[in-house]
Design a protein around this motif. Structure first.
Motif, mmCIF file in Angstrom:
data_model
loop_
_atom_site.group_PDB
_atom_site.id
_atom_site.type_symbol
_atom_site.label_atom_id
_atom_site.label_comp_id
_atom_site.label_asym_id
_atom_site.label_seq_id
_atom_site.Cartn_x
_atom_site.Cartn_y
_atom_site.Cartn_z
ATOM 1 N N MET A 1 -61.067 -79.307 16.059
ATOM 2 C CA MET A 1 -62.018 -79.358 17.150
ATOM 3 C C MET A 1 -61.369 -79.919 18.409
ATOM 4 O O MET A 1 -61.995 -80.602 19.178
ATOM 5 N N VAL A 2 -60.111 -79.617 18.617
ATOM 6 C CA VAL A 2 -59.452 -80.062 19.833
ATOM 7 C C VAL A 2 -59.894 -79.143 20.965
ATOM 8 O O VAL A 2 -59.752 -77.921 20.873
ATOM 9 N N PRO A 3 -60.452 -79.703 22.038
ATOM 10 C CA PRO A 3 -60.972 -78.869 23.118
ATOM 11 C C PRO A 3 -59.865 -78.189 23.911
ATOM 12 O O PRO A 3 -58.797 -78.760 24.103
ATOM 13 N N GLU A 4 -60.134 -76.956 24.352
ATOM 14 C CA GLU A 4 -59.179 -76.246 25.191
ATOM 15 C C GLU A 4 -59.114 -76.851 26.585
ATOM 16 O O GLU A 4 -58.075 -76.854 27.218
ATOM 17 N N SER A 5 -60.231 -77.338 27.074
ATOM 18 C CA SER A 5 -60.260 -77.943 28.412
ATOM 19 C C SER A 5 -60.975 -79.293 28.340
ATOM 20 O O SER A 5 -62.163 -79.382 28.579
ATOM 21 N N PRO A 6 -60.230 -80.353 27.967
ATOM 22 C CA PRO A 6 -60.836 -81.687 27.866
ATOM 23 C C PRO A 6 -61.467 -82.104 29.185
ATOM 24 O O PRO A 6 -61.002 -81.664 30.225
ATOM 25 N N LEU A 99 -63.762 -85.143 19.467
ATOM 26 C CA LEU A 99 -62.879 -84.477 20.427
ATOM 27 C C LEU A 99 -61.599 -85.243 20.707
ATOM 28 O O LEU A 99 -60.865 -84.897 21.635
ATOM 29 N N SER A 100 -61.298 -86.265 19.925
ATOM 30 C CA SER A 100 -60.106 -87.070 20.183
ATOM 31 C C SER A 100 -58.812 -86.332 19.890
ATOM 32 O O SER A 100 -57.769 -86.660 20.439
ATOM 33 N N GLY A 101 -58.860 -85.352 19.010
ATOM 34 C CA GLY A 101 -57.644 -84.660 18.590
ATOM 35 C C GLY A 101 -56.938 -85.381 17.466
ATOM 36 O O GLY A 101 -55.936 -84.906 16.947
ATOM 37 N N ASP A 102 -57.465 -86.545 17.070
ATOM 38 C CA ASP A 102 -56.863 -87.302 15.969
ATOM 39 C C ASP A 102 -57.142 -86.618 14.638
ATOM 40 O O ASP A 102 -58.188 -85.981 14.459
ATOM 41 N N GLN A 103 -56.233 -86.780 13.695
ATOM 42 C CA GLN A 103 -56.464 -86.248 12.357
ATOM 43 C C GLN A 103 -57.547 -87.072 11.672
ATOM 44 O O GLN A 103 -57.632 -88.288 11.863
ATOM 45 N N ILE A 104 -58.341 -86.387 10.884
ATOM 46 C CA ILE A 104 -59.399 -87.069 10.142
ATOM 47 C C ILE A 104 -59.039 -87.037 8.662
ATOM 48 O O ILE A 104 -58.762 -86.007 8.124
#
Length: 104
Positions: A1-6, A99-104
Motif C-alpha cells: 500500500m505504498v502510495p504513488e503520490s504521497p 501509508l508509511s511504506g514500512d514492512q508489516i
C-alpha cells in the motif's frame, strides 16, 4: 500500500469471503473492486470483507484515513478501528500507518 503520490493513498485493500469469484459487476475505485453503486448493501451479495483503508470516505462513514474495518455486504464498516498492533516486546498498543511504506 505504498502510495504513488504521497501523502495521499488509494482506497485500500480488502480480504474477501464470497460465494463467487465473479466480480465483473464491480467498480475498482472507492468500491474496492467488490461492489458498484447499485448493489452496495444488497443482502444478496453474501460478501464479508476485512478492509485496510487508507482514505477517509464520508460516504461510507469511515472513522479516519487509517483504519481497519469489517464489512458485511456494504462498505460501511461495523466495527472499525484505527490501525494498530500490540508490540511483542513490551505489550504496548502502537499505531501503525498504512501509508508509511514500512514492512508489516
Amino acid at each position: 500500500m505504498v502510495p504513488e503520490s504521497p501523502p495521499t493513498g488509494g482506497h485500500g485493500i480488502a480480504f474477501v469471503i464470497s460465494p463467487t469469484t465473479d466480480f465483473t459487476h464491480a467498480v475498482a475505485s472507492q468500491h474496492l473492486g467488490l461492489f458498484n453503486s447499485t448493489n452496495m448493501g444488497s443482502e444478496s451479495n453474501h460478501v464479508v470483507d476485512v478492509e485496510l483503508d487508507a482514505m477517509r470516505n464520508p460516504d461510507f462513514q469511515d472513522i479516519d484515513d487509517n483504519h481497519i474495518g469489517l464489512d458485511l455486504n456494504i462498505l460501511i464498516s461495523t466495527p472499525s478501528a484505527p490501525v494498530s498492533y500490540v508490540s511483542d516486546a513490551d505489550g504496548v498498543n502502537r499505531t501503525l500507518c498504512l501509508l508509511s511504506g514500512d514492512q508489516i
